[in-house]
Design a protein around this motif. Structure first.
Motif, PDB file in Angstrom:
ATOM      1  N   GLY A 265       0.824  -1.205   0.000  1.00 48.46           N
ATOM      2  CA  GLY A 265       0.000   0.000   0.000  1.00 48.46           C
ATOM      3  C   GLY A 265       0.859   1.257   0.000  1.00 48.46           C
TER       4      GLY A 265
ATOM      5  N   LEU B 162      -5.351   4.148   4.499  1.00 45.24           N
ATOM      6  CA  LEU B 162      -6.031   3.688   5.715  1.00 45.24           C
ATOM      7  C   LEU B 162      -5.338   2.438   6.224  1.00 45.24           C
ATOM      8  CD1 LEU B 162      -9.802   3.519   4.645  1.00 45.24           C
ATOM      9  CD2 LEU B 162      -8.539   5.450   5.641  1.00 45.24           C
TER      10      LEU B 162
ATOM     11  N   ARG C 204       2.497  -2.763  10.646  1.00 48.52           N
ATOM     12  CA  ARG C 204       2.795  -3.669  11.771  1.00 48.52           C
ATOM     13  C   ARG C 204       2.486  -5.112  11.451  1.00 48.52           C
ATOM     14  NH1 ARG C 204       1.189  -0.612  17.346  1.00 48.52           N
ATOM     15  NH2 ARG C 204       2.201   1.345  16.823  1.00 48.52           N
TER      16      ARG C 204
ATOM     17  N   SER D 216       4.739  -6.842   6.570  1.00 49.82           N
ATOM     18  CA  SER D 216       5.848  -6.063   6.003  1.00 49.82           C
ATOM     19  C   SER D 216       6.983  -5.815   6.987  1.00 49.82           C
ATOM     20  CB  SER D 216       5.331  -4.741   5.440  1.00 49.82           C
ATOM     21  OG  SER D 216       4.450  -5.009   4.378  1.00 49.82           O
TER      22      SER D 216
ATOM     23  N   ALA E 217       7.464  -7.967   9.564  1.00 48.55           N
ATOM     24  CA  ALA E 217       7.885  -9.283  10.059  1.00 48.55           C
ATOM     25  C   ALA E 217       8.930  -9.886   9.119  1.00 48.55           C
ATOM     26  CB  ALA E 217       6.676 -10.219  10.141  1.00 48.55           C
TER      27      ALA E 217
ATOM     28  N   PRO F  77      -9.962   1.039  10.083  1.00 50.74           N
ATOM     29  CA  PRO F  77     -10.220  -0.042   9.139  1.00 50.74           C
ATOM     30  C   PRO F  77     -11.232   0.351   8.063  1.00 50.74           C
ATOM     31  CG  PRO F  77     -11.371  -0.437  11.213  1.00 50.74           C
ATOM     32  CD  PRO F  77     -10.521   0.786  11.426  1.00 50.74           C
ATOM     33  N   ALA F  78     -10.997  -0.127   6.859  1.00 54.60           N
ATOM     34  CA  ALA F  78     -12.040  -0.035   5.824  1.00 54.60           C
ATOM     35  C   ALA F  78     -12.992  -1.190   6.112  1.00 54.60           C
ATOM     36  CB  ALA F  78     -11.427  -0.182   4.447  1.00 54.60           C
TER      37      ALA F  78
ATOM     38  N   GLY G  86       4.649 -16.954   9.354  1.00 53.45           N
ATOM     39  CA  GLY G  86       6.101 -17.127   9.345  1.00 53.45           C
ATOM     40  C   GLY G  86       6.641 -16.707  10.690  1.00 53.45           C
TER      41      GLY G  86
ATOM     42  N   CYS H 206      10.147 -15.971  13.017  1.00 56.25           N
ATOM     43  CA  CYS H 206      11.560 -15.581  12.868  1.00 56.25           C
ATOM     44  C   CYS H 206      12.203 -15.410  14.241  1.00 56.25           C
ATOM     45  CB  CYS H 206      11.672 -14.218  12.176  1.00 56.25           C
ATOM     46  SG  CYS H 206      11.338 -14.247  10.423  1.00 56.25           S
TER      47      CYS H 206
ATOM     48  N   TYR I  38      16.964 -19.502   6.455  1.00 52.39           N
ATOM     49  CA  TYR I  38      17.929 -18.512   5.962  1.00 52.39           C
ATOM     50  C   TYR I  38      18.420 -17.670   7.132  1.00 52.39           C
ATOM     51  CZ  TYR I  38      13.526 -15.824   5.760  1.00 52.39           C
ATOM     52  OH  TYR I  38      12.323 -15.251   6.059  1.00 52.39           O
TER      53      TYR I  38
ATOM     54  N   ARG J  36       1.931 -13.949   5.992  1.00 56.06           N
ATOM     55  CA  ARG J  36       2.134 -13.662   4.571  1.00 56.06           C
ATOM     56  C   ARG J  36       0.792 -13.765   3.844  1.00 56.06           C
ATOM     57  NH1 ARG J  36       5.608 -17.824   5.947  1.00 56.06           N
ATOM     58  NH2 ARG J  36       7.840 -17.376   5.980  1.00 56.06           N
TER      59      ARG J  36
ATOM     60  N   GLY K  23       6.783  -9.845  -0.979  1.00 56.39           N
ATOM     61  CA  GLY K  23       6.230  -8.488  -1.038  1.00 56.39           C
ATOM     62  C   GLY K  23       7.253  -7.386  -0.854  1.00 56.39           C
TER      63      GLY K  23
HETATM   64  C1  FAD Z   1       8.442 -14.080   8.447  1.00 58.26           C
HETATM   65  C2  FAD Z   1       8.342 -13.442   7.095  1.00 58.26           C
HETATM   66  C3  FAD Z   1       9.494 -13.237   6.338  1.00 58.26           C
HETATM   67  C4  FAD Z   1       9.406 -12.634   5.089  1.00 58.26           C
HETATM   68  N1  FAD Z   1      10.569 -12.352   4.406  1.00 58.26           N
HETATM   69  C5  FAD Z   1      10.498 -11.717   3.203  1.00 58.26           C
HETATM   70  C6  FAD Z   1      11.686 -11.374   2.522  1.00 58.26           C
HETATM   71  O1  FAD Z   1      12.798 -11.622   2.998  1.00 58.26           O
HETATM   72  N2  FAD Z   1      11.578 -10.761   1.313  1.00 58.26           N
HETATM   73  C7  FAD Z   1      10.353 -10.463   0.755  1.00 58.26           C
HETATM   74  O2  FAD Z   1      10.328  -9.921  -0.355  1.00 58.26           O
HETATM   75  N3  FAD Z   1       9.206 -10.755   1.416  1.00 58.26           N
HETATM   76  C8  FAD Z   1       9.249 -11.379   2.611  1.00 58.26           C
HETATM   77  N4  FAD Z   1       8.110 -11.693   3.284  1.00 58.26           N
HETATM   78  C9  FAD Z   1       6.822 -11.447   2.620  1.00 58.26           C
HETATM   79  C10 FAD Z   1       6.409  -9.992   2.769  1.00 58.26           C
HETATM   80  O3  FAD Z   1       6.554  -9.606   4.111  1.00 58.26           O
HETATM   81  C11 FAD Z   1       4.938  -9.834   2.324  1.00 58.26           C
HETATM   82  O4  FAD Z   1       4.746 -10.353   1.044  1.00 58.26           O
HETATM   83  C12 FAD Z   1       4.590  -8.340   2.296  1.00 58.26           C
HETATM   84  O5  FAD Z   1       4.882  -7.729   3.522  1.00 58.26           O
HETATM   85  C13 FAD Z   1       3.125  -8.123   1.962  1.00 58.26           C
HETATM   86  O6  FAD Z   1       2.895  -6.737   2.075  1.00 58.26           O
HETATM   87  P1  FAD Z   1       1.417  -6.178   2.161  1.00 58.26           P
HETATM   88  O7  FAD Z   1       1.520  -4.709   2.239  1.00 58.26           O
HETATM   89  O8  FAD Z   1       0.599  -6.785   1.052  1.00 58.26           O
HETATM   90  O9  FAD Z   1       0.824  -6.826   3.492  1.00 58.26           O
HETATM   91  P2  FAD Z   1       0.959  -6.365   5.020  1.00 58.26           P
HETATM   92  O10 FAD Z   1       2.315  -5.925   5.356  1.00 58.26           O
HETATM   93  O11 FAD Z   1       0.344  -7.452   5.841  1.00 58.26           O
HETATM   94  O12 FAD Z   1       0.067  -5.076   5.046  1.00 58.26           O
HETATM   95  C14 FAD Z   1      -1.322  -5.097   4.910  1.00 58.26           C
HETATM   96  C15 FAD Z   1      -1.849  -3.948   5.756  1.00 58.26           C
HETATM   97  O13 FAD Z   1      -3.238  -3.822   5.534  1.00 58.26           O
HETATM   98  C16 FAD Z   1      -3.838  -3.496   6.758  1.00 58.26           C
HETATM   99  N5  FAD Z   1      -5.256  -3.856   6.671  1.00 58.26           N
HETATM  100  C17 FAD Z   1      -5.782  -5.101   6.593  1.00 58.26           C
HETATM  101  N6  FAD Z   1      -7.122  -5.031   6.495  1.00 58.26           N
HETATM  102  C18 FAD Z   1      -7.440  -3.713   6.491  1.00 58.26           C
HETATM  103  C19 FAD Z   1      -8.664  -3.001   6.410  1.00 58.26           C
HETATM  104  N7  FAD Z   1      -9.842  -3.626   6.290  1.00 58.26           N
HETATM  105  N8  FAD Z   1      -8.633  -1.653   6.455  1.00 58.26           N
HETATM  106  C20 FAD Z   1      -7.449  -0.979   6.586  1.00 58.26           C
HETATM  107  N9  FAD Z   1      -6.258  -1.625   6.667  1.00 58.26           N
HETATM  108  C21 FAD Z   1      -6.251  -2.965   6.605  1.00 58.26           C
HETATM  109  C22 FAD Z   1      -3.059  -4.294   7.789  1.00 58.26           C
HETATM  110  O14 FAD Z   1      -3.189  -3.758   9.096  1.00 58.26           O
HETATM  111  C23 FAD Z   1      -1.644  -4.194   7.242  1.00 58.26           C
HETATM  112  O15 FAD Z   1      -0.915  -3.120   7.805  1.00 58.26           O
HETATM  113  C24 FAD Z   1       8.142 -12.272   4.558  1.00 58.26           C
HETATM  114  C25 FAD Z   1       6.997 -12.442   5.326  1.00 58.26           C
HETATM  115  C26 FAD Z   1       7.087 -13.018   6.584  1.00 58.26           C
HETATM  116  C27 FAD Z   1       5.823 -13.187   7.408  1.00 58.26           C
END
Ligand code: FAD
Length: 390
Positions: free
Chosen positions: A26, A43, A50, A53, A55, A184-185, A237, A239, A259, A315, A344
């Motif tokens: 986002g 939003l 937290r 992204s 983690a 939240p949406a 996941g 860590c 890793y 994830r 991501g």
């Molecule tokens: C342990 C672990 C290790 C990883 N290591 C790597 C790595 O080394 N390299 C790599 O490329 N990727 C890695 N990843 C994957 C990567 O972290 C994710 O693919 C990426 O963070 C996804 O980003 P995102 O913004 O889609 O999701 P998120 O970071 O989960 O963000 C989604 C956001 O949406 C918010 N949200 C949800 N619902 C609503 C709603 N209804 N209204 C408003 N807000 C909302 C949440 O609060 C959250 O902040 C790892 C993941 C994990 C768990």
């Protein structure tokens, strides 16, 4: 009380974007939309970034994570190619570094089977070199002598996810983006023609010219009322981070199921498990112990490192292991950017840029058909090295 907040509150002219989710996807979308002249509002249901992204371990694993040539590999390579300049640009804009480290990844094989699988990838890989155990030990002398050899991936660099989140936040605030945490949406708003025109929160209805769904593992409930079912599921996941007096490695070292990513603050992140246990985010002793054991088999001296922390993240997994990036014909006004599963962090810059191209109605730089939110999911999971669950 529900009030209507129109996008025109934020800027008198120019298009507006409402981004649901303040994770790296986002935030990267907001950044690229901001560059394209959109007045953005992000939003998040919680505090800033937290969930998955922050983690993450921060590997930019365009080679190490991918197991076959094809559109996903091209997407990953395109994003990796942007990364260094993108993080410099973010830092120049907001003043915070994402801590890009230009050290590669050693993908070590510990068994015959793993060695054969890694060798089978070489013909299509672009930036990979096979090395014997002796050659790898010359690069990373603390690796276990039990390694069989492996791939050296000099271009698979890394960032620090916590600093990337801060860097993105500073850059988008600088652009004038409005960030609404703990908001939240609760549903997408549509007009009578079915166009997505905004989102409702517990207190407001927010309207915008374009709505970006980037809610990670929580995305699907928002599209379902519109008839779009995103087949997604959270993949937990776990860590650990540890600290050693002297750095044991300079490259990231990676083997099947484990890793170790060395960070500039002297800690190393050991990751990561893969479990499909719904939205349960508890860290469990058995998994942490297993990760530690695998790390010590790869890098024996890490067994004596000081324990620093443990954490988990969810994830955003998809059935075929590919993200959803694109528009959906039945709901104009909506752009979906979710399902980035294990990659991501790597895919943030290219996803942001694709979202901005889609919002402006431009031809996208990559064919997005394989990532269409409405695709029929019949393909097997792409991630053969880490079948689910662990
Ligand atoms: C342990 C672990 C290790 C990883 N290591 C790597 C790595 O080394 N390299 C790599 O490329 N990727 C890695 N990843 C994957 C990567 O972290 C994710 O693919 C990426 O963070 C996804 O980003 P995102 O913004 O889609 O999701 P998120 O970071 O989960 O963000 C989604 C956001 O949406 C918010 N949200 C949800 N619902 C609503 C709603 N209804 N209204 C408003 N807000 C909302 C949440 O609060 C959250 O902040 C790892 C993941 C994990 C768990």
């Amino acid at each position: 009380m529900i009030t209507n907040l129109s996008a025109s509150l934020y800027r008198e002219s120019g298009p507006s974007a409402l981004i649901i989710g303040g994770g790296v996807i986002g935030a990267a979308s907001a950044y690229e939309l901001g560059k394209a002249g959109y007045a953005c509002t992000v939003l998040d249901k919680g505090g800033w970034s937290r969930e998955a992204s922050t983690a993450a371990a921060g590997m930019l694993g365009a080679q190490v994570e991918i197991h076959q040539a094809g559109p996903f590999y091209e997407l990953c390579r395109a994003s990796l190619g942007m990364y260094r300049n993108w993080t410099s640009e973010l830092e120049a804009s907001g003043g915070i570094s994402a801590q890009y480290i230009a050290e590669g990844i050693v993908r070590a094989a510990m068994t015959d089977e793993d060695e054969a699988e890694l060798l089978s990838r070489l013909p299509w890989m672009q930036d990979a070199e096979w090395m014997t155990a002796e050659e790898l030990l010359r690069i990373e002398s603390e690796l276990s002598p039990a390694i069989r050899g492996g791939l050296y991936l000099p271009a698979d660099h890394q960032v620090h996810p916590h600093w990337l989140a801060k860097s993105l936040k500073a850059a988008i605030l600088r652009q004038g983006c409005v960030i609404r945490e703990w908001t939240p949406a609760t549903r997408l708003l549509t007009d009578c023609a079915g166009r997505v025109i905004g989102a409702a929160t517990p207190e407001h209805e927010l309207h915008a010219d374009v709505v970006i769904l980037a809610a990670g593992a929580w995305s699907s409930p928002l599209t379902e009322p519109l008839g779009l079912k995103l087949p997604m599921f959270p993949v937990k996941g776990q860590c650990i981070s540890v600290r050693t007096d002297m750095p044991l490695i300079s490259s990231t070292v990676f083997t099947k199921g484990c890793y170790i990513v060395p960070k500039s603050d002297g800690t190393s992140i050991i990751g990561a498990s893969q479990q499909q246990v719904g939205f349960d985010k508890r860290a469990t002793a058995a998994v942490i112990a297993e990760l530690h054991e695998k790390a010590a088999a790869l890098l024996p001296r890490i067994a004596d490192a000081e324990f620093v922390d443990t954490w988990t993240g969810l994830r955003p997994g998809t059935e075929d292991g590919l993200p959803f990036i694109g528009k959906w014909e039945q709901a104009p006004g909506l752009i979906v950017a979710t399902g980035h599963y294990r990659n991501g962090i790597l895919l943030a810059p290219v996803t942001g840029r694709l979202v901005a191209q889609l919002a402006q109605g431009l031809a996208t730089e990559l064919d997005l058909a394989p990532f269409a939110p409405s695709r029929t999911l019949t393909a097997p999971h792409q991630d053969q090295e880490h079948p689910l669950p662990l």
